[in-house]
Design a protein around this motif. Structure first.
Motif, PDB file in Angstrom:
ATOM      1  N   ALA A  33      -2.916 -10.544   1.043  1.00 15.24           N
ATOM      2  CA  ALA A  33      -3.365  -9.187   1.624  1.00 15.24           C
ATOM      3  C   ALA A  33      -4.522  -8.237   1.995  1.00 15.24           C
ATOM      4  O   ALA A  33      -5.532  -8.867   0.616  1.00 15.24           O
ATOM      5  CB  ALA A  33      -2.054  -8.372   0.738  1.00 15.24           C
ATOM      6  N   SER A  34      -4.851  -7.646   3.051  1.00 13.46           N
ATOM      7  CA  SER A  34      -5.669  -6.865   3.032  1.00 13.46           C
ATOM      8  C   SER A  34      -5.012  -5.501   3.098  1.00 13.46           C
ATOM      9  O   SER A  34      -3.833  -5.491   3.668  1.00 13.46           O
ATOM     10  CB  SER A  34      -6.529  -7.290   4.302  1.00 13.46           C
ATOM     11  OG  SER A  34      -5.653  -6.979   4.979  1.00 13.46           O
ATOM     12  N   PHE A  35      -6.376  -4.527   2.316  1.00 13.77           N
ATOM     13  CA  PHE A  35      -6.237  -2.944   3.096  1.00 13.77           C
ATOM     14  C   PHE A  35      -7.462  -2.495   4.073  1.00 13.77           C
ATOM     15  O   PHE A  35      -8.491  -2.314   3.188  1.00 13.77           O
ATOM     16  CB  PHE A  35      -5.717  -2.101   1.203  1.00 13.77           C
ATOM     17  CG  PHE A  35      -5.584  -1.240   1.736  1.00 13.77           C
ATOM     18  CD1 PHE A  35      -6.069   0.079   0.481  1.00 13.77           C
ATOM     19  CD2 PHE A  35      -4.981  -0.466   2.742  1.00 13.77           C
ATOM     20  CE1 PHE A  35      -5.458   1.125  -0.068  1.00 13.77           C
ATOM     21  CE2 PHE A  35      -5.191   0.869   2.822  1.00 13.77           C
ATOM     22  CZ  PHE A  35      -4.994   2.008   0.641  1.00 13.77           C
ATOM     23  N   CYS A  78       7.378  -3.762   1.397  1.00 13.87           N
ATOM     24  CA  CYS A  78       5.499  -3.093   0.921  1.00 13.87           C
ATOM     25  C   CYS A  78       6.026  -1.750   0.084  1.00 13.87           C
ATOM     26  O   CYS A  78       6.961  -0.464   0.302  1.00 13.87           O
ATOM     27  CB  CYS A  78       4.779  -2.656   2.288  1.00 13.87           C
ATOM     28  SG  CYS A  78       5.081  -1.478   3.173  1.00 13.87           S
ATOM     29  N   GLN A 107      -8.998  -7.760  -0.337  1.00 14.00           N
ATOM     30  CA  GLN A 107      -8.183  -8.664  -0.325  1.00 14.00           C
ATOM     31  C   GLN A 107      -8.384  -9.351  -1.856  1.00 14.00           C
ATOM     32  O   GLN A 107      -8.511  -9.504  -2.323  1.00 14.00           O
ATOM     33  CB  GLN A 107      -8.644  -9.976   0.407  1.00 14.00           C
ATOM     34  CG  GLN A 107      -7.995 -10.023   0.868  1.00 14.00           C
ATOM     35  CD  GLN A 107      -8.108 -11.129   2.606  1.00 14.00           C
ATOM     36  OE1 GLN A 107      -9.145 -10.535   3.312  1.00 14.00           O
ATOM     37  NE2 GLN A 107      -7.152 -12.274   3.700  1.00 14.00           N
ATOM     38  N   VAL A 148      -1.814   0.103  -2.640  1.00 15.29           N
ATOM     39  CA  VAL A 148      -0.279  -0.587  -1.616  1.00 15.29           C
ATOM     40  C   VAL A 148      -0.070  -1.856  -2.677  1.00 15.29           C
ATOM     41  O   VAL A 148      -0.367  -2.839  -3.140  1.00 15.29           O
ATOM     42  CB  VAL A 148      -0.821  -0.739  -0.323  1.00 15.29           C
ATOM     43  CG1 VAL A 148       0.196  -1.965   0.395  1.00 15.29           C
ATOM     44  CG2 VAL A 148      -1.446   0.242   0.451  1.00 15.29           C
ATOM     45  N   LEU A 154      -2.958  -3.234  -4.026  1.00 26.29           N
ATOM     46  CA  LEU A 154      -4.210  -4.058  -3.436  1.00 26.29           C
ATOM     47  C   LEU A 154      -4.696  -1.981  -3.899  1.00 26.29           C
ATOM     48  O   LEU A 154      -3.551  -1.132  -3.022  1.00 26.29           O
ATOM     49  CB  LEU A 154      -4.331  -3.868  -1.906  1.00 26.29           C
ATOM     50  CG  LEU A 154      -3.861  -5.218  -1.861  1.00 26.29           C
ATOM     51  CD1 LEU A 154      -2.172  -5.490  -0.811  1.00 26.29           C
ATOM     52  CD2 LEU A 154      -4.879  -6.171  -0.755  1.00 26.29           C
ATOM     53  N   SER A 193      -1.675  -2.211   5.284  1.00 20.82           N
ATOM     54  CA  SER A 193      -1.667  -3.394   4.511  1.00 20.82           C
ATOM     55  C   SER A 193      -1.542  -4.677   5.120  1.00 20.82           C
ATOM     56  O   SER A 193      -0.143  -4.623   6.117  1.00 20.82           O
ATOM     57  CB  SER A 193      -1.315  -2.910   3.976  1.00 20.82           C
ATOM     58  OG  SER A 193      -1.597  -3.867   2.556  1.00 20.82           O
ATOM     59  N   THR A 250       3.646   1.722  -1.108  1.00 22.36           N
ATOM     60  CA  THR A 250       2.968   2.691  -0.973  1.00 22.36           C
ATOM     61  C   THR A 250       2.754   3.869  -2.342  1.00 22.36           C
ATOM     62  O   THR A 250       4.069   4.497  -1.692  1.00 22.36           O
ATOM     63  CB  THR A 250       2.842   3.036   0.416  1.00 22.36           C
ATOM     64  OG1 THR A 250       3.659   4.078   0.867  1.00 22.36           O
ATOM     65  CG2 THR A 250       2.130   1.877   0.608  1.00 22.36           C
TER      66      THR A 250
END
Lengths: 116, 110
Positions: free
Chosen positions: B62-64, B88, B54, B31, B48, B71, B90
Protein backbone atom coordinates in the motif's frame (compact mmCIF):
# COMPACT_ATOMS: atom_id res chain seq x y z
CA UNK A 1 -7.29 -13.94 27.07
CA UNK A 2 -4.98 -12.90 24.29
CA UNK A 3 -7.56 -11.20 22.11
CA UNK A 4 -10.62 -8.97 22.30
CA UNK A 5 -13.49 -10.89 23.83
CA UNK A 6 -17.14 -10.08 23.20
CA UNK A 7 -20.21 -11.55 24.78
CA UNK A 8 -22.69 -12.84 24.04
CA UNK A 9 -21.75 -14.06 20.57
CA UNK A 10 -25.41 -14.17 19.60
CA UNK A 11 -28.41 -12.42 21.07
CA UNK A 12 -32.02 -12.67 20.03
CA UNK A 13 -34.33 -10.21 21.71
CA UNK A 14 -37.88 -9.02 21.38
CA UNK A 15 -38.62 -5.59 20.04
CA UNK A 16 -38.81 -3.08 22.85
CA UNK A 17 -36.48 -4.94 25.22
CA UNK A 18 -33.14 -3.58 26.41
CA UNK A 19 -29.88 -5.38 25.64
CA UNK A 20 -26.33 -5.14 26.96
CA UNK A 21 -23.32 -6.14 24.90
CA UNK A 22 -19.96 -6.62 26.57
CA UNK A 23 -16.43 -6.10 25.32
CA UNK A 24 -13.24 -7.16 27.07
CA UNK A 25 -10.35 -5.42 25.30
CA UNK A 26 -6.75 -6.59 25.23
CA UNK A 27 -5.07 -5.74 28.51
CA UNK A 28 -3.21 -2.43 28.36
CA UNK A 29 -5.02 -1.13 25.30
CA UNK A 30 -6.05 2.45 25.89
CA UNK A 31 -8.36 2.85 22.90
CA UNK A 32 -11.65 1.01 22.52
CA UNK A 33 -14.11 1.26 19.64
CA UNK A 34 -17.61 0.03 18.96
CA UNK A 35 -18.74 -0.46 15.37
CA UNK A 36 -21.95 -1.78 13.86
CA UNK A 37 -22.03 -3.88 10.72
CA UNK A 38 -25.30 -4.66 9.01
CA UNK A 39 -25.47 -7.60 6.61
CA UNK A 40 -23.11 -7.04 3.72
CA UNK A 41 -22.37 -3.49 4.78
CA UNK A 42 -19.36 -1.55 6.02
CA UNK A 43 -18.23 -0.74 9.54
CA UNK A 44 -20.38 2.00 11.01
CA UNK A 45 -18.60 3.87 13.78
CA UNK A 46 -20.57 4.14 17.03
CA UNK A 47 -18.33 5.30 19.90
CA UNK A 48 -14.64 5.65 20.76
CA UNK A 49 -12.96 5.64 24.17
CA UNK A 50 -9.36 6.82 24.50
CA UNK A 51 -7.73 6.69 27.91
CA UNK A 52 -9.27 9.13 30.37
CA UNK A 53 -10.56 11.48 27.67
CA UNK A 54 -14.26 12.08 27.16
CA UNK A 55 -15.58 9.45 24.72
CA UNK A 56 -16.40 10.37 21.14
CA UNK A 57 -20.09 9.50 20.94
CA UNK A 58 -20.68 11.12 17.57
CA UNK A 59 -21.61 7.83 15.87
CA UNK A 60 -24.38 6.74 18.21
CA UNK A 61 -27.52 6.64 16.04
CA UNK A 62 -30.01 7.65 18.73
CA UNK A 63 -30.35 8.29 22.45
CA UNK A 64 -31.43 4.66 22.85
CA UNK A 65 -27.75 3.77 22.48
CA UNK A 66 -25.22 4.33 25.24
CA UNK A 67 -21.87 2.90 26.23
CA UNK A 68 -19.55 3.02 29.16
CA UNK A 69 -16.07 1.84 29.88
CA UNK A 70 -15.30 1.02 33.48
CA UNK A 71 -11.79 1.36 34.90
CA UNK A 72 -10.35 1.89 31.44
CA UNK A 73 -11.01 -1.74 30.59
CA UNK A 74 -14.32 -3.53 30.04
CA UNK A 75 -16.95 -1.74 27.99
CA UNK A 76 -20.69 -2.25 27.81
CA UNK A 77 -22.88 -1.08 24.93
CA UNK A 78 -26.51 -0.74 25.93
CA UNK A 79 -29.40 -0.49 23.52
CA UNK A 80 -32.72 0.46 25.07
CA UNK A 81 -36.13 -0.28 23.59
CA UNK A 82 -34.61 -2.25 20.73
CA UNK A 83 -36.02 -1.89 17.22
CA UNK A 84 -35.77 -4.27 14.28
CA UNK A 85 -33.37 -1.90 12.51
CA UNK A 86 -30.93 -2.42 15.39
CA UNK A 87 -30.33 -5.96 14.13
CA UNK A 88 -26.67 -6.18 13.10
CA UNK A 89 -23.29 -7.46 14.19
CA UNK A 90 -21.76 -5.23 16.83
CA UNK A 91 -17.97 -5.27 16.73
CA UNK A 92 -15.61 -4.07 19.41
CA UNK A 93 -11.95 -3.25 18.74
CA UNK A 94 -9.05 -2.07 20.87
CA UNK A 95 -5.62 -0.60 20.24
CA UNK A 96 -2.84 1.14 22.12
CA UNK A 97 -0.51 4.04 21.49
CA UNK A 98 3.06 3.27 20.60
CA UNK A 99 5.52 6.15 20.32
CA UNK A 100 2.64 8.56 19.92
CA UNK A 101 0.92 6.68 17.13
CA UNK A 102 -1.88 4.19 17.12
CA UNK A 103 -0.99 0.65 16.36
CA UNK A 104 -3.34 -1.81 14.73
CA UNK A 105 -6.84 -2.26 16.05
CA UNK A 106 -7.71 -5.78 17.13
CA UNK A 107 -11.31 -6.78 16.57
CA UNK A 108 -13.44 -9.12 18.60
CA UNK A 109 -15.63 -11.73 16.91
CA UNK A 110 -18.67 -9.56 17.40
CA UNK A 111 -22.14 -9.96 18.86
CA UNK A 112 -24.84 -10.80 16.35
CA UNK A 113 -27.99 -9.06 17.55
CA UNK A 114 -31.35 -10.06 16.14
CA UNK A 115 -34.44 -8.12 17.14
CA UNK A 116 -37.68 -9.98 16.47
CA UNK B 1 -15.53 11.80 7.97
CA UNK B 2 -15.94 8.42 6.35
CA UNK B 3 -13.35 7.72 3.62
CA UNK B 4 -14.51 6.74 0.13
CA UNK B 5 -13.37 3.43 -1.29
CA UNK B 6 -13.33 2.33 -4.91
CA UNK B 7 -14.16 0.10 -6.59
CA UNK B 8 -17.02 -1.47 -4.64
CA UNK B 9 -16.17 -4.91 -5.95
CA UNK B 10 -13.58 -6.61 -8.11
CA UNK B 11 -13.33 -10.11 -9.54
CA UNK B 12 -9.91 -11.52 -10.36
CA UNK B 13 -8.39 -14.71 -11.63
CA UNK B 14 -5.50 -16.16 -9.67
CA UNK B 15 -2.30 -14.35 -10.54
CA UNK B 16 -3.97 -11.11 -11.63
CA UNK B 17 -3.35 -7.74 -9.99
CA UNK B 18 -5.78 -5.22 -8.55
CA UNK B 19 -5.74 -1.79 -6.94
CA UNK B 20 -8.15 -0.52 -4.29
CA UNK B 21 -8.32 3.17 -3.56
CA UNK B 22 -9.26 5.04 -0.40
CA UNK B 23 -9.82 8.79 -0.45
CA UNK B 24 -10.54 11.40 2.17
CA UNK B 25 -11.69 15.00 1.96
CA UNK B 26 -9.72 15.83 5.10
CA UNK B 27 -6.01 15.75 5.93
CA UNK B 28 -5.17 12.33 7.26
CA UNK B 29 -2.78 11.28 9.97
CA UNK B 30 -2.91 7.57 9.22
CA UNK B 31 -4.55 4.99 7.00
CA UNK B 32 -5.21 1.45 8.16
CA UNK B 33 -6.08 -1.49 5.91
CA UNK B 34 -8.05 -4.53 7.05
CA UNK B 35 -9.41 -7.62 5.37
CA UNK B 36 -12.58 -9.36 6.48
CA UNK B 37 -13.56 -12.83 5.37
CA UNK B 38 -17.17 -13.89 5.45
CA UNK B 39 -18.42 -14.45 8.99
CA UNK B 40 -15.12 -13.42 10.56
CA UNK B 41 -13.76 -10.33 12.27
CA UNK B 42 -11.66 -7.85 10.28
CA UNK B 43 -7.95 -8.64 10.35
CA UNK B 44 -5.23 -6.01 10.26
CA UNK B 45 -3.01 -5.78 7.18
CA UNK B 46 -0.97 -2.59 7.57
CA UNK B 47 -0.83 1.01 8.76
CA UNK B 48 0.51 3.93 6.77
CA UNK B 49 1.36 7.24 8.37
CA UNK B 50 1.47 10.53 6.50
CA UNK B 51 4.72 10.81 4.60
CA UNK B 52 4.04 8.75 1.48
CA UNK B 53 5.63 5.55 2.75
CA UNK B 54 4.81 2.23 1.26
CA UNK B 55 4.37 -0.98 3.17
CA UNK B 56 3.89 -4.59 2.30
CA UNK B 57 2.23 -7.70 3.62
CA UNK B 58 2.88 -10.86 1.61
CA UNK B 59 2.25 -9.69 -1.97
CA UNK B 60 -0.07 -6.97 -0.77
CA UNK B 61 1.36 -3.48 -0.53
CA UNK B 62 0.00 0.00 0.00
CA UNK B 63 0.97 3.60 -0.47
CA UNK B 64 -0.22 6.88 0.98
CA UNK B 65 -0.23 10.04 -1.09
CA UNK B 66 -0.38 12.85 1.45
CA UNK B 67 -1.00 15.55 -1.17
CA UNK B 68 -4.05 13.77 -2.53
CA UNK B 69 -5.15 12.34 0.85
CA UNK B 70 -5.43 9.03 -0.88
CA UNK B 71 -4.16 5.57 -0.12
CA UNK B 72 -3.99 2.67 -2.56
CA UNK B 73 -3.81 -1.02 -1.75
CA UNK B 74 -2.09 -3.19 -4.35
CA UNK B 75 -2.91 -6.88 -4.66
CA UNK B 76 -0.13 -8.45 -6.71
CA UNK B 77 -0.28 -11.93 -8.26
CA UNK B 78 -3.51 -12.56 -6.35
CA UNK B 79 -4.12 -15.84 -4.59
CA UNK B 80 -7.41 -17.50 -3.67
CA UNK B 81 -6.74 -16.56 -0.05
CA UNK B 82 -6.94 -12.87 -0.96
CA UNK B 83 -10.69 -13.10 -1.36
CA UNK B 84 -12.61 -11.04 1.16
CA UNK B 85 -13.75 -7.51 1.84
CA UNK B 86 -11.04 -4.92 2.23
CA UNK B 87 -11.67 -1.90 4.42
CA UNK B 88 -9.59 1.21 4.80
CA UNK B 89 -9.76 3.05 8.09
CA UNK B 90 -8.60 6.62 8.48
CA UNK B 91 -7.66 8.79 11.44
CA UNK B 92 -7.24 12.57 11.43
CA UNK B 93 -4.76 12.50 14.33
CA UNK B 94 -3.20 9.94 16.62
CA UNK B 95 -5.93 10.60 19.17
CA UNK B 96 -8.75 10.50 16.68
CA UNK B 97 -11.25 7.73 16.03
CA UNK B 98 -10.84 5.31 13.14
CA UNK B 99 -13.50 5.77 10.49
CA UNK B 100 -13.92 3.04 7.88
CA UNK B 101 -14.92 3.10 4.25
CA UNK B 102 -17.77 0.98 2.89
CA UNK B 103 -15.37 -1.76 1.80
CA UNK B 104 -14.26 -3.38 -1.45
CA UNK B 105 -15.24 -6.99 -2.03
CA UNK B 106 -12.50 -8.95 -3.77
CA UNK B 107 -13.23 -12.32 -5.32
CA UNK B 108 -10.32 -14.35 -6.62
CA UNK B 109 -11.22 -17.29 -8.84
CA UNK B 110 -9.09 -20.23 -9.90
Amino acid sequence: GAGVSQSPSNKVTEKGKDVELRCDPISGHTALYWYRQSLGQGLEFLIYFQGNSAPDKSGLPSDRFSAERTGGSVSTLTIQRTQQEDSAVYLCASSFKKQGAHTEAFFGQGTRLTVV
Amino acid sequence: QQPVQSPQAVILREGEDAVINCSSSKALYSVHWYRQKHGEAPVFLMILLKGGEQKGHEKISASFNEKKQQSSLYLTASQLSYSGTYFCGTALSNDYKLSFGAGTTVTVRA
